[in-house]
Write a protein that holds these residues in place. Structure first.
Motif, PDB file in Angstrom:
ATOM      1  N   PHE A  18       2.283  -0.698  12.311  1.00  0.00           N
ATOM      2  CA  PHE A  18       2.344   1.048  11.864  1.00  0.00           C
ATOM      3  C   PHE A  18       2.346   2.056  12.645  1.00  0.00           C
ATOM      4  O   PHE A  18       0.909   1.922  13.883  1.00  0.00           O
ATOM      5  CB  PHE A  18       0.302   0.616  11.219  1.00  0.00           C
ATOM      6  N   THR A  31      -3.592  -2.732  11.971  1.00  0.00           N
ATOM      7  CA  THR A  31      -2.512  -2.042  11.938  1.00  0.00           C
ATOM      8  C   THR A  31      -1.564  -2.785  12.821  1.00  0.00           C
ATOM      9  O   THR A  31      -0.408  -2.421  13.158  1.00  0.00           O
ATOM     10  CB  THR A  31      -2.348  -0.758  13.094  1.00  0.00           C
ATOM     11  N   GLN A  49      -2.561 -12.069   3.482  1.00  0.00           N
ATOM     12  CA  GLN A  49      -4.279 -11.181   3.639  1.00  0.00           C
ATOM     13  C   GLN A  49      -4.937 -12.848   3.099  1.00  0.00           C
ATOM     14  O   GLN A  49      -4.437 -13.649   2.114  1.00  0.00           O
ATOM     15  CB  GLN A  49      -4.217 -10.577   2.377  1.00  0.00           C
ATOM     16  N   LEU A  88      -7.657  -1.719  13.812  1.00  0.00           N
ATOM     17  CA  LEU A  88      -8.117  -1.728  11.975  1.00  0.00           C
ATOM     18  C   LEU A  88      -8.231  -0.198  11.731  1.00  0.00           C
ATOM     19  O   LEU A  88      -8.975   1.098  11.992  1.00  0.00           O
ATOM     20  CB  LEU A  88      -9.238  -2.640  11.749  1.00  0.00           C
ATOM     21  N   THR A 125      -9.210   2.524   1.505  1.00  0.00           N
ATOM     22  CA  THR A 125      -8.473   1.191   2.122  1.00  0.00           C
ATOM     23  C   THR A 125      -7.951   1.403   2.922  1.00  0.00           C
ATOM     24  O   THR A 125      -7.963   1.936   3.728  1.00  0.00           O
ATOM     25  CB  THR A 125      -6.902   1.116   1.254  1.00  0.00           C
ATOM     26  N   VAL A 134     -12.081  -5.375   1.120  1.00  0.00           N
ATOM     27  CA  VAL A 134     -10.806  -5.047   1.156  1.00  0.00           C
ATOM     28  C   VAL A 134      -9.773  -6.711   1.741  1.00  0.00           C
ATOM     29  O   VAL A 134     -10.632  -7.684   2.147  1.00  0.00           O
ATOM     30  CB  VAL A 134     -10.615  -3.465   2.250  1.00  0.00           C
ATOM     31  N   MET A 192       1.225  -1.287  -0.154  1.00  0.00           N
ATOM     32  CA  MET A 192       0.343  -0.113   0.202  1.00  0.00           C
ATOM     33  C   MET A 192       0.875   1.183  -0.258  1.00  0.00           C
ATOM     34  O   MET A 192       1.995   1.589   0.183  1.00  0.00           O
ATOM     35  CB  MET A 192      -0.872  -0.177   1.374  1.00  0.00           C
ATOM     36  N   LYS A 215      -6.398  -1.142   6.956  1.00  0.00           N
ATOM     37  CA  LYS A 215      -5.694  -2.388   7.925  1.00  0.00           C
ATOM     38  C   LYS A 215      -5.339  -2.502   9.086  1.00  0.00           C
ATOM     39  O   LYS A 215      -5.692  -1.437   9.684  1.00  0.00           O
ATOM     40  CB  LYS A 215      -4.054  -1.806   6.965  1.00  0.00           C
ATOM     41  N   ASN A 233       6.359  -4.795  11.190  1.00  0.00           N
ATOM     42  CA  ASN A 233       5.103  -5.366  10.885  1.00  0.00           C
ATOM     43  C   ASN A 233       4.153  -4.746  11.641  1.00  0.00           C
ATOM     44  O   ASN A 233       2.629  -4.667  11.952  1.00  0.00           O
ATOM     45  CB  ASN A 233       4.831  -6.421  11.084  1.00  0.00           C
ATOM     46  N   ARG A 279      -0.846  -5.866  12.566  1.00  0.00           N
ATOM     47  CA  ARG A 279      -0.046  -7.044  11.088  1.00  0.00           C
ATOM     48  C   ARG A 279      -0.132  -6.267   9.484  1.00  0.00           C
ATOM     49  O   ARG A 279      -0.642  -7.218   8.410  1.00  0.00           O
ATOM     50  CB  ARG A 279      -1.363  -8.258  11.204  1.00  0.00           C
ATOM     51  N   MET A 280       0.462  -5.568   9.577  1.00  0.00           N
ATOM     52  CA  MET A 280       0.817  -4.759   8.353  1.00  0.00           C
ATOM     53  C   MET A 280       1.164  -5.248   7.527  1.00  0.00           C
ATOM     54  O   MET A 280       0.534  -5.187   6.043  1.00  0.00           O
ATOM     55  CB  MET A 280       1.466  -3.498   8.037  1.00  0.00           C
ATOM     56  N   LEU A 309      -7.749  -8.938   3.795  1.00  0.00           N
ATOM     57  CA  LEU A 309      -7.156  -8.671   5.648  1.00  0.00           C
ATOM     58  C   LEU A 309      -6.307 -10.236   6.052  1.00  0.00           C
ATOM     59  O   LEU A 309      -7.261 -11.388   5.101  1.00  0.00           O
ATOM     60  CB  LEU A 309      -8.165  -7.939   6.184  1.00  0.00           C
TER      61      LEU A 309
END
Length: 429
Positions: free
Chosen positions: A14, A341, A348, A380, A337, A369, A1, A339, A12, A343-344, A371
């Protein structure tokens, strides 16, 4: 992303502004609007530096409807940008931070007498007049021996921009402004320009929002110069031309925003050439970015409540927010979008629909999305929510509005507190 501003992935996880999402959750709870303060100021600087021409006077005016609170007004005040307001409430917010009145532009297609009187009392710089009855209303409220009130007229150049119909603003049946193809518009402009109570400065147009086509902006500019020539032949000089905003931003993969440096260089060069050719100089050129300054600088942080797969095969992720704090998906069919946060970078596992807790089938935050399988209690983030999310938040289902936090240099600060249940009944009798 794609990451923006100070967004980064560490181990990993965010981070934004040097702050982890877990830290923000522990400090402020969820749902939570999070704004990257450094990205905001850098985006303001980008517009200031890019929208310049050696032979044209230029001005950048922030469209406050995108995201506004007192902290944002302080940033804008320090940046040197001007401010577009569309209501008495937005003006009041700006006034509480003593934003320079000469840099305030009052928009709107139905300004009330109370709002007009308030704006006149505050001494705002410029009204953007929408139609003749509004002009008459302002004239009636002008009092005493005062400077002529600066005004622009919003006009509709009829440019088709490829965007959602609800945010396309120059169709011939748009509620905004007067058509340049109506001969009565030019007659009205002559009337305004000859009224000594006013200082008629020129024209405003806005062709829509979330536009990715360079040609739309160039065509609008050319059309407006042609109309300025028509007015000049009728004896009316246009000294200011406001081309509005609408610069598209990134929400999902496939969105391709314009390079603003290149766009503005080409746009201003074209304008200068056309204006010089038609002997219409000098003219100040203005723009009104809103979303382009704030959208990618913001995220909304949620906690996962549960996951459910229906008999029909839809895989839902339920979060503790709702359409009350994220209305644009339901309103515009907007795409986002999201994610987990923590487990960025994890693989998926499936395609999910992110929904909230409002009692509506249309309470959808993200339609589709990919995931990892979410777990209750995980965080999230929905990305690019810095524009029109906090601004459009409501109390539907008597849900409380989330707080707003600014992050910068490893720290965070609360700029709008979380609503309480007591806030919900404050005005009840």
């Amino acid at each position: 992303m794609q990451l923006f501003g100070t967004q980064e992935i560490r181990n990993n996880q965010f981070y934004m502004g040097g702050v982890s999402m877990e830290e923000l959750k522990e400090t402020y709870g969820t749902p939570l609007y999070v704004m990257d303060e450094q990205a905001l100021t850098e985006n303001m600087r980008l517009f200031q530096e890019s929208f310049r021409h050696e032979r044209l006077d230029t001005e950048v005016i922030y469209a406050s409807k995108a995201f506004m609170n007192r902290a944002m007004v302080r940033l804008l005040k320090d940046s040197g940008l001007s401010l577009d307001v569309v209501s008495g409430g937005e003006l009041y917010t700006a006034a509480k931070e003593d934003f320079p009145r000469e840099r305030i532009y009052f928009h709107g297609n139905n300004k009330s007498p109370e709002e007009i009187a308030y704006a006149l009392k505050e001494g705002i710089g410029t009204f953007i007049v929408d139609h003749e009855l509004e002009f008459q209303r302002i004239a009636l409220l002008l009092k005493g021996d005062r400077r002529p009130q600066r005004i622009l007229l919003r006009v509709n150049p009829g440019i088709e921009a490829h965007t959602h119909e609800y945010i396309s603003t120059t169709k011939n049946d748009s509620k905004f402004g007067l058509s340049i193809f109506d001969e009565a518009t030019a007659d009205f402009i002559k009337k305004m320009a000859s009224d000594r109570r006013f200082d008629f400065r020129g024209l405003h147009c806005h062709i829509g929002s979330q536009i990715f086509e360079e040609e739309s902006f160039l065509k609008a500019a050319k059309t407006m110069v042609e109309y300025m020539r028509t007015l000049s032949e009728k004896g009316v000089q246009v000294r200011e031309l406001n081309l509005g905003g609408g610069f598209g931003v990134h929400y999902v993969q496939g969105d391709e925003p314009l390079n603003l440096n290149k766009l503005f260089e080409k746009l201003l060069a074209q304008l200068y050439t056309l204006l010089e050719k038609e002997n219409l100089l000098p003219v100040k050129i203005m723009i009104e970015p809103g979303r382009a300054i704030t959208a990618t600088a913001g995220i909304t942080l949620y906690e996962v409540g549960s996951v459910k797969k229906t008999f029909g095969g839809m895989h839902y992720v339920f979060v503790d927010g709702s359409m009350a704090d994220h209305i644009r998906t339901a309103l515009y069919d907007a795409r986002y979008t999201a994610k987990l946060t923590g487990r960025m970078m994890d693989p998926q596992s499936d395609t999910f629909r992110v929904t909230g807790k409002a009692c509506e089938s249309g309470d959808i935050l993200v339609k589709e999305v990919r995931l990892p399988l979410p777990r209750p209690g995980e965080l999230l983030a929905v990305f690019s929510t810095g524009a029109y999310h906090y601004s459009m938040a409501s109390n539907y289902n008597r849900l409380t509005k989330p707080p707003v936090v600014f992050v910068k240099d490893g720290g965070s600060r609360l700029v709008v507190r979380r609503e309480t249940y007591e806030d919900l009944i404050r005005n009840d009798l």
